[in-house]
Design a protein around this motif. Structure first.
Motif, PDB file in Angstrom:
ATOM      1  N   ALA A 212       0.769  -1.201  -0.148  1.00  0.00           N
ATOM      2  CA  ALA A 212      -0.190   0.102   0.074  1.00  0.00           C
ATOM      3  C   ALA A 212       0.841   1.268   0.009  1.00  0.00           C
ATOM      4  O   ALA A 212       0.404   2.304  -0.554  1.00  0.00           O
ATOM      5  N   GLY A 213       2.006   1.172   0.562  1.00  0.00           N
ATOM      6  CA  GLY A 213       3.079   2.359   0.716  1.00  0.00           C
ATOM      7  C   GLY A 213       3.728   2.684  -0.836  1.00  0.00           C
ATOM      8  O   GLY A 213       4.419   3.733  -0.967  1.00  0.00           O
ATOM      9  N   GLY A 214       3.872   1.352  -1.351  1.00  0.00           N
ATOM     10  CA  GLY A 214       4.813   1.580  -2.879  1.00  0.00           C
ATOM     11  C   GLY A 214       5.334   0.490  -3.114  1.00  0.00           C
ATOM     12  O   GLY A 214       4.762  -0.561  -3.073  1.00  0.00           O
ATOM     13  N   GLN A 215       6.640   0.598  -3.477  1.00  0.00           N
ATOM     14  CA  GLN A 215       7.220  -0.688  -3.758  1.00  0.00           C
ATOM     15  C   GLN A 215       8.612  -0.834  -3.164  1.00  0.00           C
ATOM     16  O   GLN A 215       9.402   0.256  -2.944  1.00  0.00           O
ATOM     17  N   ASP A 216       9.193  -1.803  -2.927  1.00  0.00           N
ATOM     18  CA  ASP A 216      10.377  -2.116  -2.291  1.00  0.00           C
ATOM     19  C   ASP A 216      11.232  -3.090  -3.178  1.00  0.00           C
ATOM     20  O   ASP A 216      10.788  -3.826  -4.047  1.00  0.00           O
ATOM     21  N   PHE A 217      12.498  -2.901  -3.155  1.00  0.00           N
ATOM     22  CA  PHE A 217      13.484  -4.007  -3.922  1.00  0.00           C
ATOM     23  C   PHE A 217      14.328  -4.633  -2.581  1.00  0.00           C
ATOM     24  O   PHE A 217      14.784  -3.953  -1.712  1.00  0.00           O
ATOM     25  N   VAL A 218      14.244  -5.827  -2.818  1.00  0.00           N
ATOM     26  CA  VAL A 218      15.001  -6.916  -2.066  1.00  0.00           C
ATOM     27  C   VAL A 218      15.938  -7.801  -2.717  1.00  0.00           C
ATOM     28  O   VAL A 218      15.674  -8.082  -3.842  1.00  0.00           O
ATOM     29  N   ALA A 219      16.876  -7.970  -2.095  1.00  0.00           N
ATOM     30  CA  ALA A 219      18.021  -9.236  -2.408  1.00  0.00           C
ATOM     31  C   ALA A 219      18.379  -9.871  -1.342  1.00  0.00           C
ATOM     32  O   ALA A 219      19.368  -9.326  -0.534  1.00  0.00           O
ATOM     33  N   LEU A 220      17.543 -10.775  -0.789  1.00  0.00           N
ATOM     34  CA  LEU A 220      18.019 -11.456   0.395  1.00  0.00           C
ATOM     35  C   LEU A 220      18.216 -12.937   0.530  1.00  0.00           C
ATOM     36  O   LEU A 220      17.535 -13.756  -0.620  1.00  0.00           O
ATOM     37  N   ARG A 221      19.070 -13.440   1.113  1.00  0.00           N
ATOM     38  CA  ARG A 221      19.253 -14.747   1.343  1.00  0.00           C
ATOM     39  C   ARG A 221      19.122 -14.973   2.889  1.00  0.00           C
ATOM     40  O   ARG A 221      19.280 -14.297   3.559  1.00  0.00           O
TER      41      ARG A 221
ATOM     42  N   ALA B  88      20.818 -16.647   5.147  1.00  0.00           N
ATOM     43  CA  ALA B  88      21.476 -16.798   6.178  1.00  0.00           C
ATOM     44  C   ALA B  88      22.265 -15.214   6.432  1.00  0.00           C
ATOM     45  O   ALA B  88      22.678 -14.490   5.668  1.00  0.00           O
ATOM     46  N   GLY B  89      22.049 -14.949   7.860  1.00  0.00           N
ATOM     47  CA  GLY B  89      22.466 -13.751   8.257  1.00  0.00           C
ATOM     48  C   GLY B  89      21.566 -12.450   8.282  1.00  0.00           C
ATOM     49  O   GLY B  89      20.647 -12.515   7.754  1.00  0.00           O
ATOM     50  N   PRO B  90      22.063 -11.314   8.960  1.00  0.00           N
ATOM     51  CA  PRO B  90      21.234 -10.097   8.908  1.00  0.00           C
ATOM     52  C   PRO B  90      21.143  -9.368   7.637  1.00  0.00           C
ATOM     53  O   PRO B  90      21.983  -9.902   6.739  1.00  0.00           O
ATOM     54  N   VAL B  91      20.273  -8.361   7.564  1.00  0.00           N
ATOM     55  CA  VAL B  91      19.979  -7.837   6.438  1.00  0.00           C
ATOM     56  C   VAL B  91      20.102  -6.381   6.593  1.00  0.00           C
ATOM     57  O   VAL B  91      19.513  -5.695   7.705  1.00  0.00           O
ATOM     58  N   VAL B  92      20.695  -5.465   5.902  1.00  0.00           N
ATOM     59  CA  VAL B  92      20.625  -3.954   5.525  1.00  0.00           C
ATOM     60  C   VAL B  92      19.421  -3.516   5.124  1.00  0.00           C
ATOM     61  O   VAL B  92      19.097  -3.628   4.077  1.00  0.00           O
ATOM     62  N   CYS B  93      18.653  -2.883   5.931  1.00  0.00           N
ATOM     63  CA  CYS B  93      17.459  -2.178   5.482  1.00  0.00           C
ATOM     64  C   CYS B  93      17.571  -0.624   5.218  1.00  0.00           C
ATOM     65  O   CYS B  93      17.921   0.120   6.215  1.00  0.00           O
ATOM     66  N   VAL B  94      17.367  -0.106   4.114  1.00  0.00           N
ATOM     67  CA  VAL B  94      17.671   1.090   3.712  1.00  0.00           C
ATOM     68  C   VAL B  94      16.138   1.894   3.482  1.00  0.00           C
ATOM     69  O   VAL B  94      15.439   1.532   2.452  1.00  0.00           O
ATOM     70  N   GLU B  95      15.544   2.587   4.526  1.00  0.00           N
ATOM     71  CA  GLU B  95      14.219   3.505   4.223  1.00  0.00           C
ATOM     72  C   GLU B  95      14.606   4.540   3.342  1.00  0.00           C
ATOM     73  O   GLU B  95      15.754   5.505   3.465  1.00  0.00           O
ATOM     74  N   LEU B  96      13.761   5.099   2.025  1.00  0.00           N
ATOM     75  CA  LEU B  96      14.060   5.934   1.339  1.00  0.00           C
ATOM     76  C   LEU B  96      13.044   6.890   1.179  1.00  0.00           C
ATOM     77  O   LEU B  96      11.607   6.723   1.536  1.00  0.00           O
ATOM     78  N   ARG B  97      13.252   8.296   0.846  1.00  0.00           N
ATOM     79  CA  ARG B  97      12.033   9.428   0.716  1.00  0.00           C
ATOM     80  C   ARG B  97      11.369   9.228  -0.356  1.00  0.00           C
ATOM     81  O   ARG B  97      11.760   8.419  -1.380  1.00  0.00           O
TER      82      ARG B  97
ATOM     83  N   ASP C 116      10.571   2.448  -2.164  1.00  0.00           N
ATOM     84  CA  ASP C 116      10.453   3.017  -0.660  1.00  0.00           C
ATOM     85  C   ASP C 116      11.491   2.400   0.287  1.00  0.00           C
ATOM     86  O   ASP C 116      11.708   2.921   1.307  1.00  0.00           O
ATOM     87  N   PHE C 117      12.033   1.540  -0.180  1.00  0.00           N
ATOM     88  CA  PHE C 117      12.909   0.514   0.867  1.00  0.00           C
ATOM     89  C   PHE C 117      13.700  -0.466   0.073  1.00  0.00           C
ATOM     90  O   PHE C 117      13.209  -1.039  -0.631  1.00  0.00           O
ATOM     91  N   LEU C 118      14.858  -0.357   0.709  1.00  0.00           N
ATOM     92  CA  LEU C 118      16.004  -1.437   0.099  1.00  0.00           C
ATOM     93  C   LEU C 118      16.032  -2.682   1.033  1.00  0.00           C
ATOM     94  O   LEU C 118      16.508  -2.104   2.180  1.00  0.00           O
ATOM     95  N   ALA C 119      16.232  -3.710   0.797  1.00  0.00           N
ATOM     96  CA  ALA C 119      16.685  -4.717   1.974  1.00  0.00           C
ATOM     97  C   ALA C 119      17.352  -5.740   1.164  1.00  0.00           C
ATOM     98  O   ALA C 119      17.259  -6.352   0.198  1.00  0.00           O
ATOM     99  N   VAL C 120      18.715  -5.575   1.762  1.00  0.00           N
ATOM    100  CA  VAL C 120      19.802  -6.389   1.017  1.00  0.00           C
ATOM    101  C   VAL C 120      20.722  -7.295   2.056  1.00  0.00           C
ATOM    102  O   VAL C 120      21.046  -6.828   3.069  1.00  0.00           O
ATOM    103  N   SER C 121      20.837  -8.600   1.823  1.00  0.00           N
ATOM    104  CA  SER C 121      21.678  -9.432   2.472  1.00  0.00           C
ATOM    105  C   SER C 121      23.074  -9.159   2.002  1.00  0.00           C
ATOM    106  O   SER C 121      23.315  -9.223   0.652  1.00  0.00           O
ATOM    107  N   VAL C 122      24.063  -8.673   2.866  1.00  0.00           N
ATOM    108  CA  VAL C 122      25.415  -8.258   2.246  1.00  0.00           C
ATOM    109  C   VAL C 122      26.263  -9.404   2.931  1.00  0.00           C
ATOM    110  O   VAL C 122      26.215 -10.007   4.238  1.00  0.00           O
TER     111      VAL C 122
END
Length: 149
Positions: free
Chosen positions: A70-79, A81-90, A96-102
């Motif tokens: 409902a708020g828009g679109q997110d881009f994810v690249a997730l695996r 294993a391990g934590p995820v870096v989450c970036v909220e965008l203006r 609106d949001f990036l979630a990336v397993s690094v």
């Protein structure tokens, strides 16, 4: 595995060739000025919001692509294993949001982004809740009245 980099005045998510094929897109690039908040989510699956639009979603293996809500679109690249870096965008950013397993230390990657972004909201270390279109103050009152019947 995807990498988050700062190049010139942009935040760049560089995907591996498998992730590019799965997500149906190449590198994701957004201006650093659109970064609002950077957090680390210890559980990869908590970074998933909305429904899959484009990409590949293999439970327990890979989640890569665009998700809509409902708020828009997110881009994810997730695996998984391990934590995820989450970036909220203006709102001026393409997502609106990036979630990336690094690879490596997610906290260090997040801290590097926080130092690079010019106008970070540091009011809380937690992600903001996803807006729900039908959720208003009156809808909560109506729900309470319905429950009391």
């Amino acid at each position: 595995m995807a990498r988050i980099l700062v190049r010139d005045d942009d935040l760049v998510v560089r995907l591996s060739w498998r992730e590019r094929a799965a997500a149906h897109r190449g590198t994701v690039r957004v201006p650093l000025t659109t970064v609002r908040r950077v957090t680390v989510e210890p559980d990869w699956w908590r970074a998933l919001r909305g429904v899959a639009l484009h990409g590949v979603w293999i439970p327990g293996v890979l989640s890569a692509g665009t998700r809509g809500h409902a708020g828009g679109q997110d881009f994810v690249a997730l695996r998984p294993a391990g934590p995820v870096v989450c970036v909220e965008l203006r709102s001026t950013a393409p997502f609106d949001f990036l979630a990336v397993s690094v690879p490596g230390d997610a906290q260090a990657a997040a801290e590097g982004l926080r130092r690079s972004a010019p106008d970070i909201d540091a009011s809380t270390a937690w992600r903001q809740p996803l807006p729900v279109a039908e959720e208003t103050e009156t809808s909560w009152r109506e729900l309470d009245m319905y429950r009391k019947r």
